[in-house]
Write an enzyme that holds these catalytic residues in place. Structure first.
Site, PDB file in Angstrom:
ATOM      1  N   SER A 195     -10.729  26.424  59.511  1.00 23.88           N
ATOM      2  CA  SER A 195     -10.972  26.299  60.945  1.00 23.88           C
ATOM      3  C   SER A 195     -10.480  27.543  61.693  1.00 23.88           C
ATOM      4  CB  SER A 195     -10.318  24.998  61.432  1.00 23.88           C
ATOM      5  OG  SER A 195     -10.716  24.693  62.739  1.00 23.88           O
TER       6      SER A 195
ATOM      7  N   ASP B  80     -19.952  18.177  61.097  1.00 24.92           N
ATOM      8  CA  ASP B  80     -18.822  18.747  61.838  1.00 24.92           C
ATOM      9  C   ASP B  80     -19.069  18.643  63.346  1.00 24.92           C
ATOM     10  OD1 ASP B  80     -16.845  20.380  62.950  1.00 24.92           O
ATOM     11  OD2 ASP B  80     -16.806  21.706  61.210  1.00 24.92           O
TER      12      ASP B  80
ATOM     13  N   HIS C 124     -15.177  17.783  60.172  1.00 24.77           N
ATOM     14  CA  HIS C 124     -14.381  19.008  60.269  1.00 24.77           C
ATOM     15  C   HIS C 124     -13.241  19.031  59.232  1.00 24.77           C
ATOM     16  CE1 HIS C 124     -13.537  22.730  62.342  1.00 24.77           C
ATOM     17  NE2 HIS C 124     -12.266  22.406  62.470  1.00 24.77           N
TER      18      HIS C 124
HETATM   19  C1  MLT Z   1     -11.042  27.942  66.851  1.00 22.01           C
HETATM   20  O1  MLT Z   1     -10.532  27.822  67.938  1.00 22.01           O
HETATM   21  O2  MLT Z   1     -10.751  28.845  66.050  1.00 22.01           O
HETATM   22  C2  MLT Z   1     -12.077  26.935  66.486  1.00 22.01           C
HETATM   23  O3  MLT Z   1     -12.518  26.272  67.608  1.00 22.01           O
HETATM   24  C3  MLT Z   1     -11.588  25.984  65.472  1.00 22.01           C
HETATM   25  C4  MLT Z   1     -10.362  25.252  65.921  1.00 22.01           C
HETATM   26  O4  MLT Z   1     -10.480  24.182  66.536  1.00 22.01           O
HETATM   27  O5  MLT Z   1      -9.280  25.701  65.654  1.00 22.01           O
END
Ligand code: MLT
Length: 211
Positions: free
Chosen positions: A109, A159, A190
């Site tokens: 992520s 996701d 996710h």
């Molecule tokens: C991010 O902010 O890098 C993406 O939205 C994934 C997350 O939720 O961390």
């Protein structure tokens, strides 16, 4: 204990296989340096593991760079943080004697997004990358040269955070730069599942990291 040295709170586990590629473990939003240690051990048993904690806090949750809203990134901060992390990796390679090859990033992520940014902005900093649930972090002014750098992108078919077009666009961008990109869409949302782990393990066994 987590080591606060080298500018990042981090964990380091010595490798048991001299010469094998080390892993750089990059957690998701709200995670920390402990989150991906067991994942790293399963993906590459005996590999050296380097696991920093993201320095940016969002409502108390560690991240690797600032965002303005979900999926909307602060690009100036992202560039700064990608360089900072690339410098940390370079210092850690010397301090821990990690050999000639740069580590393979395993990012989840937010951690996958900073790993993708490192590939796009500082291509020599990583020997490869396994990106779980990534987005396109940024489009660089000039494409890097990533000739043959192995990248696995593992998207989740259901996701709710990452739109399906994003991992696909990232794959295209990295391929244009010459990376050897494999794409997999897991039957998952996710969060990570057994399928993700199995796909990652298979890919990890098959790659060879350039020196
Ligand atoms: C991010 O902010 O890098 C993406 O939205 C994934 C997350 O939720 O961390």
């Amino acid at each position: 204990m987590s080591d606060p040295g080298l500018g990042f709170v981090h964990r380091f586990r010595t490798g048991e296989r001299p010469g094998a590629a080390s892993l750089l473990l990059l957690h998701g939003t709200g995670g920390n340096e402990d989150d991906l240690l067991s994942l790293g051990e399963s993906l590459a048993p005996g590999a050296a593991l380097l696991s920093p904690r993201g320095k940016v806090l969002e409502n108390g949750m560690p991240r690797f760079f600032r965002r303005l809203a979900e999926g909307v990134f602060d690009l100036e901060d992202l560039r700064f943080r990608a360089r900072e992390l690339a410098d940390f990796v370079a210092d850690a390679r010397k301090t821990y004697d990690l050999g000639d090859s740069p580590p393979v990033a395993v990012g989840y992520s937010n951690g996958a997004n900073i790993a993708a940014a490192m590939l796009l902005l500082f291509p020599g900093s990583l020997g490869g990358a396994l990106l779980f649930r990534p987005m396109v972090p940024l489009v660089p002014d000039r494409l890097p040269v990533l000739d043959g750098v192995p990248v696995l992108i593992v998207a989740g078919q259901h996701d709710p955070i990452v739109p399906a077009s994003q991992p696909q666009e990232l794959a295209e961008l990295l391929r244009k730069a010459g990376a050897d990109v494999t794409m997999h869409r897991s039957t998952a949302a996710h969060g990570l599942t057994r399928e993700d782990l199995e796909v990652g393990e298979r890919w990890m066994k098959g790659i060879s990291v350039r020196r």
